[in-house]
Write an enzyme that holds these catalytic residues in place. Structure first.
Site, PDB file in Angstrom:
ATOM      1  N   THR A 427      15.182   0.696  43.834  1.00 37.68           N
ATOM      2  CA  THR A 427      16.518   0.129  43.665  1.00 37.68           C
ATOM      3  C   THR A 427      17.495   0.878  44.561  1.00 37.68           C
ATOM      4  O   THR A 427      17.417   2.098  44.685  1.00 37.68           O
ATOM      5  CB  THR A 427      16.976   0.200  42.187  1.00 37.68           C
ATOM      6  N   HIS A 479       7.588  10.609  31.312  1.00 40.39           N
ATOM      7  CA  HIS A 479       6.972  11.930  31.174  1.00 40.39           C
ATOM      8  C   HIS A 479       5.731  11.890  30.269  1.00 40.39           C
ATOM      9  O   HIS A 479       4.969  12.862  30.206  1.00 40.39           O
ATOM     10  CB  HIS A 479       7.999  12.911  30.597  1.00 40.39           C
TER      11      HIS A 479
END
Length: 508
Positions: A427, A479
């Site tokens: 993006t 994560h």
């Protein structure tokens, strides 16, 4: 044989759509692949084709309804079996109206079932008042659940005799919320004229110079489909002032969302209470509600973390400057930055496969293909078309595909399947002037790269301070699957590939 019509898959992160309009009526013949119904999502509008030839025997979801992926929309009967029921429906259709005129009995309006797990709803807005005349299937009240918003139609023609649940009340499925005196007529003294033909039109209101206050909303145009009609009503817009970009100039939900409120309307105090001339309360659009919910879901689901770095864009800019004209002459497209970033990311994904994977329950799915989503901003919202097999394509092919995606995204012509199945997303907030940001994951992907504006900054090179075109990079990752070491390694490889593009050619 009966063939079901169901809501197709609408995109990787799209779970529901609004019925914009039916192009066929019950009892009408349809050909295979003939468009039957138009659906609107927060990203695109899509037409659902007939899965078989025959007769449209039933419609299970009405215009304005919000439906989930794979929900039943209707059914088609083979022509031989459906012709008789269709004819029967035509001959019996006038009968209920005739009976209604003479019966005068009371009909209860109840909260309809709107999903297996939905047990209650909030009363949004009553479109009619006690004493108003109502027609069969005319919208009476809007309901909002935790999944969707819908209008409750009148089960009969007559007069609204009683309202038993007020705006803002929470009601259970099956609860009686109103009573209709079937076949009755409203008198002049019952207030029906305030909702009938004597209402001033939006143009008359604008011409008089009066502010549009609560209870005097512009009446939505009859030509609007339910999705844009709701937006027009919520924002107090004049349909005649909105430029339609749909087929035949039809106003779409996106057209209504981007339309500006007239100055006289903008100054008016808004429901539910007057906040004074310096403030305005506006109900959040369904589009913004959907975006808010999905972004929050991404944050709630993933253990999201962002790592940052900066990149010296000197080498890429010099390479572009050197071959810009030759590249455009040969390939018919300008050499931009996105192809460099796409190639740099693919190269890094091969070294750190966790970033190209996704979590499915207690399993990790490693992708051996590299489908890069490119976020494209449009007036109707952010869409993410996908470049398939970016590792197999040249930079020219990537630039041509990105340019094509951009054009079709702005015109609303992207196909649903073109926004599905991405493994990683890029993006670029830099085109809007962003210096630094933390992008949110495009689930179920595990990584997203945020680009930012290029800025001339002083940096140290070989013991000297020099001015270089620098860009901050932000890489958000899940994560749960990507460790800090892997995320940092990925971003460092992207940086190295951009600062020395020859590494991409030599696969270093």
């Amino acid at each position: 044989m009966t063939t079901e019509i169901r809501v197709p898959t609408l995109g990787e992160s799209v779970t529901e759509a609004t019925i914009a309009r039916w192009m066929k009526k019950e009892g009408e013949a349809v050909a295979v692949d003939e468009p039957l119904v138009e659906l609107e999502t927060d990203k695109v509008s899509v037409e659902v084709p007939a899965p078989a030839a025959g007769v449209l025997s039933s419609i299970a979801a009405q215009e304005g309804d919000t439906v989930e992926v794979d929900a039943l929309l209707g059914s088609i009967e083979a022509e031989g079996k459906a012709s008789a029921p269709a004819k029967k429906a035509e001959t019996k259709a006038p009968a209920p109206k005739k009976a209604a005129a003479a019966s005068g009995k009371e009909i209860e309006v109840t909260v309809p079932a709107s999903g297996e797990s939905v047990t209650e709803a909030d009363i949004g807005e009553w479109f009619k008042k006690v004493g108003d005349t109502v027609e069969l299937d005319e919208p009476l009240v809007s309901l909002e659940t935790d999944k969707a918003a819908m209008d409750v139609p009148s089960p009969a023609s007559g007069v609204l005799k009683d309202i038993r649940a007020q705006e803002g009340d929470t009601v259970e499925v099956g609860a009686v919320i109103a009573v209709i005196a079937e076949g009755a007529s409203a008198g002049k003294s019952n207030g029906a004229a305030t909702n009938g033909v004597n209402d001033p039109s939006p143009r008359e209101v604008a011409a008089s110079g009066e502010s549009v206050m609560e209870g005097a909303r512009p009446r939505p145009s009859a030509e609007l489909s339910p999705a844009p009609r709701r937006v027009v009503a919520e924002r107090g817009l004049d349909p005649s002032s909105i430029e339609g970009t749909g087929k035949g100039g039809r106003i779409t939900k996106g057209d209504a969302l981007k339309a500006d409120v007239k100055p006289a309307q903008a100054k008016a105090p808004s429901a539910p209470k007057d906040l004074g001339p310096r403030e305005e309360r506006v109900k959040m659009s369904r589009l913004r509600q959907t975006i808010a919910r999905r972004l929050k879901e991404a944050q709630d689901t993933a253990a999201m973390l962002t790592t940052f770095n900066d990149v010296d864009m000197t080498a890429v800019m010099e390479l572009r400057g050197q071959y810009k004209e030759l590249f455009e002459k040969k390939h018919g497209i300008k050499l931009g930055f996105m192809s460099f970033f796409a190639k740099a990311c693919v190269h890094a994904l091969k070294e750190v496969p966790d970033v190209n994977a996704e979590i499915d329950g207690t399993d990790i799915i490693y992708k051996n293909h590299y489908d890069i989503g490119i976020a494209v901003g449009t007036d109707k919202g952010l869409v993410v078309p996908v470049i398939r097999d970016a590792d197999m394509k040249s930079m020219a092919e990537i630039e041509l595909e990105i340019a094509d995606f951009g054009r079709r995204a702005r015109s609303g012509d992207l196909k649903i399947e073109e926004m599905q199945g991405g493994t990683f997303t890029i993006t670029n907030g830099g085109i809007y002037g962003s210096l630094l940001s933390t992008p949110i994951l495009n689930q179920p992907q595990s990584g997203i790269l945020g680009m930012h504006r290029i800025e001339q900054r002083p940096i140290a090179r070989n013991g000297e301070v020099v001015i270089r075109p620098m860009m901050y990079l932000a890489m958000s990752y899940d994560h749960r699957i990507v460790d800090g070491k892997g995320a940092v390694t990925f971003l460092v490889r992207v940086k190295e590939n951009l600062e020395d593009p020859q590494r991409l050619l030599l696969d270093l």
